[in-house]
Design a protein around this motif. Structure first.
Motif, PDB file in Angstrom:
ATOM      1  N   PHE A 143      74.516   9.041  89.359  1.00 52.11           N
ATOM      2  CA  PHE A 143      73.739   8.401  88.303  1.00 52.11           C
ATOM      3  C   PHE A 143      73.140   9.450  87.380  1.00 52.11           C
ATOM      4  CE2 PHE A 143      70.187   9.147  91.190  1.00 52.11           C
ATOM      5  CZ  PHE A 143      69.130   9.401  90.331  1.00 52.11           C
ATOM      6  N   ARG A 144      72.816   9.013  86.193  1.00 54.63           N
ATOM      7  CA  ARG A 144      72.380   9.924  85.135  1.00 54.63           C
ATOM      8  C   ARG A 144      71.077   9.441  84.518  1.00 54.63           C
ATOM      9  NH1 ARG A 144      76.739  11.321  80.722  1.00 54.63           N
ATOM     10  NH2 ARG A 144      77.298  12.756  82.405  1.00 54.63           N
ATOM     11  N   LEU A 145      70.105  10.329  84.449  1.00 55.63           N
ATOM     12  CA  LEU A 145      68.887  10.087  83.674  1.00 55.63           C
ATOM     13  C   LEU A 145      69.139  10.566  82.249  1.00 55.63           C
ATOM     14  CD1 LEU A 145      65.865   9.410  83.320  1.00 55.63           C
ATOM     15  CD2 LEU A 145      65.365  11.742  84.109  1.00 55.63           C
ATOM     16  N   ILE A 146      68.874   9.703  81.292  1.00 58.00           N
ATOM     17  CA  ILE A 146      69.032  10.039  79.873  1.00 58.00           C
ATOM     18  C   ILE A 146      67.649   9.988  79.240  1.00 58.00           C
ATOM     19  CG2 ILE A 146      70.204   9.476  77.716  1.00 58.00           C
ATOM     20  CD1 ILE A 146      72.168   7.773  79.458  1.00 58.00           C
ATOM     21  N   LEU A 147      67.210  11.108  78.677  1.00 54.97           N
ATOM     22  CA  LEU A 147      65.903  11.185  78.019  1.00 54.97           C
ATOM     23  C   LEU A 147      66.114  11.424  76.528  1.00 54.97           C
ATOM     24  CD1 LEU A 147      63.924  13.436  80.537  1.00 54.97           C
ATOM     25  CD2 LEU A 147      63.779  10.953  80.285  1.00 54.97           C
ATOM     26  N   GLY A 148      65.648  10.495  75.712  1.00 56.66           N
ATOM     27  CA  GLY A 148      65.777  10.610  74.261  1.00 56.66           C
ATOM     28  C   GLY A 148      64.465  10.917  73.598  1.00 56.66           C
ATOM     29  N   SER A 149      64.498  11.043  72.265  1.00 54.70           N
ATOM     30  CA  SER A 149      63.290  11.457  71.534  1.00 54.70           C
ATOM     31  C   SER A 149      63.150  10.796  70.167  1.00 54.70           C
ATOM     32  CB  SER A 149      63.297  12.982  71.359  1.00 54.70           C
ATOM     33  OG  SER A 149      64.471  13.402  70.689  1.00 54.70           O
ATOM     34  N   ASN A 150      63.757   9.598  70.008  1.00 56.03           N
ATOM     35  CA  ASN A 150      63.639   8.927  68.708  1.00 56.03           C
ATOM     36  C   ASN A 150      63.589   7.405  68.853  1.00 56.03           C
ATOM     37  OD1 ASN A 150      65.555   8.147  65.873  1.00 56.03           O
ATOM     38  ND2 ASN A 150      63.559   9.130  65.709  1.00 56.03           N
ATOM     39  N   GLU A 151      63.179   6.918  70.008  1.00 52.49           N
ATOM     40  CA  GLU A 151      63.155   5.472  70.221  1.00 52.49           C
ATOM     41  C   GLU A 151      62.192   4.776  69.271  1.00 52.49           C
ATOM     42  OE1 GLU A 151      61.875   1.621  71.747  1.00 52.49           O
ATOM     43  OE2 GLU A 151      60.626   3.398  71.532  1.00 52.49           O
ATOM     44  N   GLU A 152      61.060   5.398  68.990  1.00 54.27           N
ATOM     45  CA  GLU A 152      60.032   4.759  68.176  1.00 54.27           C
ATOM     46  C   GLU A 152      60.383   4.723  66.683  1.00 54.27           C
ATOM     47  OE1 GLU A 152      57.848   3.146  69.533  1.00 54.27           O
ATOM     48  OE2 GLU A 152      57.271   4.056  71.440  1.00 54.27           O
ATOM     49  N   ASN A 153      61.444   5.411  66.297  1.00 55.11           N
ATOM     50  CA  ASN A 153      61.778   5.480  64.877  1.00 55.11           C
ATOM     51  C   ASN A 153      63.269   5.226  64.619  1.00 55.11           C
ATOM     52  OD1 ASN A 153      59.265   6.560  63.227  1.00 55.11           O
ATOM     53  ND2 ASN A 153      59.282   7.623  65.205  1.00 55.11           N
ATOM     54  N   GLY A 154      63.818   4.241  65.334  1.00 55.68           N
ATOM     55  CA  GLY A 154      65.166   3.803  65.011  1.00 55.68           C
ATOM     56  C   GLY A 154      66.248   4.169  65.996  1.00 55.68           C
ATOM     57  N   SER A 155      65.938   4.963  67.026  1.00 55.57           N
ATOM     58  CA  SER A 155      66.912   5.353  68.048  1.00 55.57           C
ATOM     59  C   SER A 155      68.123   6.086  67.483  1.00 55.57           C
ATOM     60  CB  SER A 155      67.369   4.124  68.850  1.00 55.57           C
ATOM     61  OG  SER A 155      66.294   3.568  69.577  1.00 55.57           O
ATOM     62  N   GLY A 156      67.865   6.947  66.507  1.00 58.83           N
ATOM     63  CA  GLY A 156      68.934   7.812  66.017  1.00 58.83           C
ATOM     64  C   GLY A 156      69.431   8.755  67.098  1.00 58.83           C
ATOM     65  N   ASP A 157      68.582   9.030  68.085  1.00 60.88           N
ATOM     66  CA  ASP A 157      68.987   9.899  69.194  1.00 60.88           C
ATOM     67  C   ASP A 157      70.141   9.298  69.988  1.00 60.88           C
ATOM     68  OD1 ASP A 157      67.385   7.817  70.076  1.00 60.88           O
ATOM     69  OD2 ASP A 157      66.182   9.031  71.440  1.00 60.88           O
ATOM     70  N   MET A 158      70.073   7.985  70.236  1.00 57.82           N
ATOM     71  CA  MET A 158      71.136   7.337  70.996  1.00 57.82           C
ATOM     72  C   MET A 158      72.383   7.126  70.143  1.00 57.82           C
ATOM     73  SD  MET A 158      70.234   7.181  74.086  1.00 57.82           S
ATOM     74  CE  MET A 158      69.414   8.771  73.794  1.00 57.82           C
ATOM     75  N   GLU A 159      72.195   6.966  68.861  1.00 59.17           N
ATOM     76  CA  GLU A 159      73.357   6.905  67.970  1.00 59.17           C
ATOM     77  C   GLU A 159      74.127   8.218  68.039  1.00 59.17           C
ATOM     78  OE1 GLU A 159      74.390   6.245  63.214  1.00 59.17           O
ATOM     79  OE2 GLU A 159      72.357   5.918  63.958  1.00 59.17           O
ATOM     80  N   TYR A 160      73.387   9.338  68.074  1.00 58.75           N
ATOM     81  CA  TYR A 160      74.026  10.658  68.197  1.00 58.75           C
ATOM     82  C   TYR A 160      74.649  10.827  69.581  1.00 58.75           C
ATOM     83  CZ  TYR A 160      74.609  15.735  68.021  1.00 58.75           C
ATOM     84  OH  TYR A 160      75.143  16.999  68.047  1.00 58.75           O
ATOM     85  N   TYR A 161      73.886  10.461  70.616  1.00 57.86           N
ATOM     86  CA  TYR A 161      74.354  10.652  71.988  1.00 57.86           C
ATOM     87  C   TYR A 161      75.659   9.898  72.246  1.00 57.86           C
ATOM     88  CZ  TYR A 161      74.568  10.115  77.060  1.00 57.86           C
ATOM     89  OH  TYR A 161      74.987  10.096  78.366  1.00 57.86           O
ATOM     90  N   THR A 162      75.728   8.651  71.792  1.00 53.56           N
ATOM     91  CA  THR A 162      76.905   7.835  72.094  1.00 53.56           C
ATOM     92  C   THR A 162      78.136   8.255  71.299  1.00 53.56           C
ATOM     93  OG1 THR A 162      76.066   6.155  70.546  1.00 53.56           O
ATOM     94  CG2 THR A 162      75.624   5.821  72.897  1.00 53.56           C
TER      95      THR A 162
END
Length: 462
Positions: A143-162
């Motif tokens: 299993f993998r823990l994923i820690l992002g840093s832009n959830e409060e402002n549009g989740s651009g972090d997950m857009e980049y990650y994916t």
């Protein structure tokens, strides 16, 4: 039956509180982009601290150019993903009883920005990983823990990650509440622009709110050409419930009008008192020159104070799955003849954004204002009969003795734009002041979170 490993959560509570305190010390509010720091220096530094901590704990860590980091527990392809975020909302305009970026431990609680959203839950998951590591048990699935840093402002972090990695087939986030959130409303953020004219009696500025996804706790206007006494009389006649007005005269012949209400998350606006809509209503009662009175009156009708269901905009609706539409006027920054507002709308699963945005734009246009969608997210619905959801509900029931069931919320959690993700905790009530002053997590609740996440990992990955 609860695994013996999970039952040891209380032995790890102190280390979890220490980790949370360290995470809180980073003022990871979105800032100016710098080289290799897409969301500002503080967000990057908080991610770096987490990456170093997880690496020292013995997990396989990868940094995605400071958009996000991952920590894998085992080898091979991850079957389970747990998604948390380390960015937080600002504290501007809030009255804290202690430094929001220095953990204050009192009354069996940890106070600080991010304590419940989402640094406390992240600390609970990391602690659960440590418990499983220390046990020496071998998991069948990685299993993998994923820690992002832009959830409060549009989740651009997950857009980049994916773009780099796919989410694991099983995915949950401790970015909501228990038992399991599998339905989230759609979300629209609409920017509102317009011009206004003024004369001798004029509006100099109007500002309110600090983030787009919260009920504004404070708002302030500066006016000139009208006496302090006349404004006090107007505010005395208009007494909205839960709002405190203060009127201050300045040496430059201007007058400030301040409104104080109660902040709340935009997905649960009835828990707050909107200082901005109350102030706009008061301002609409003042005899300004030019067309500013007309514009303020129009805004007060489209966003009447106390209306959080879109009645003024003609958007009110609901469905059986996700409940009522909510609409919040969350930001204002008006001066020098320019009006600028932001509105946050959460709409039920029966609708799509295309059913709502044109009607709002039409009503704003009739008032001489222009509305532009700056964020659009359609409703999210994960199958409650999936193996992962059934397992998470069994974990909740066994660890709490309470009935586990799927629930719908105003949205959106960190998994909103994923295919099958759900929110699993970490909130136990709405009394944690999330996004408001004196945000906290109870230490007993943190311990229970650790137990639950440890048990969930074991059941899904053993």
């Amino acid at each position: 039956m609860i695994n013996e490993i999970s039952k040891k959560a209380h032995e790890y509570t102190d280390s979890a509180v220490k980790l949370l305190s360290e995470l809180i010390s980073y003022k990871s509010v979105m800032g100016e982009t710098e080289e290799n720091m897409p969301y500002g220096r503080a967000c990057a530094e908080c991610l770096e601290f987490a990456a170093k901590t997880l690496y020292q704990d013995g997990f396989r860590v990868r940094n995605f150019e400071n958009h996000a980091i991952t920590a894998d527990f085992g080898d091979g392809k991850a079957e389970l993903g747990i998604l948390c975020h380390l960015d937080v909302v600002p504290t501007d305009g809030q009255e804290w009883s202690s430094d929001p970026f220095k953990a204050d431990i009192r009354e069996s609680r940890v106070y600080g920005r991010g304590a419940i959203d989402d640094k406390g839950p992240a600390a609970a998951v990391i602690t659960a990983m440590r418990m499983i590591r220390d046990s020496g048990i071998k998991l069948r699935k990685n299993f993998r823990l994923i820690l992002g840093s832009n959830e409060e402002n549009g989740s651009g972090d997950m857009e980049y990650y994916t773009k780099k990695e796919k989410f694991p087939p099983m995915l949950f986030t401790p970015d909501g509440s228990f038992p399991v959130i599998n339905i989230e409303k759609g979300m629209i953020r609409l920017g509102i622009k317009g011009d206004y004219s003024s004369g001798e009696i004029r509006l100099i500025s109007l500002k309110g709110g600090s983030v787009a996804n919260a009920v504004p706790e404070r708002a302030e206007a500066v006016v000139s050409g009208i006496s302090q006494e006349d404004i006090i009389n107007a505010s005395g006649e208009y007494k909205p419930n839960g709002i405190i007005f203060s009127v201050i005269r300045h040496d430059d012949y201007t007058v400030s009008i301040k409104a104080k209400g109660k902040g709340a998350h935009a997905s649960t606006p009835t828990q707050g008192k909107n200082a901005l809509t109350a102030l706009i209503t008061l301002l609409s009662k003042l005899p300004f020159d030019g067309d500013i009175s007309e514009k303020l009156t129009a805004m007060s009708k489209l966003y009447p104070h106390g209306d959080s269901e879109g009645d003024g905009m003609g958007a009110a609706c609901e469905d059986m799955l996700s409940g009522k539409l909510t609409l919040v006027l969350s930001l204002a920054d008006c001066s020098e003849g320019k009006l600028s507002f932001m509105t946050d709308c959460r709409f039920p699963t029966v609708l799509r954004s295309g059913n709502i945005i044109p009607d709002m734009q039409e009503k704003l246009s009739a008032a001489g204002l222009a509305g532009e969608a700056v964020l659009v997210s359609e409703p999210h619905h994960a199958d409650e009969n999936s193996e992962m959801i059934r397992t998470l509900l069994s974990v909740y029931e066994d660890c709490t003795g309470k009935k586990g069931e799927c629930i719908a919320i105003g949205g959106g959690t960190y998994v909103h734009d994923t295919e099958n993700g759900v929110a699993f905790g970490a909130e136990w009530s709405d009394e944690n002041n999330m996004h408001g002053a004196d945000e906290f997590i109870g230490i007993d609740e943190l311990t229970k979170d650790i137990e639950i996440y440890c048990e969930a990992i074991l059941r899904l990955c053993m």
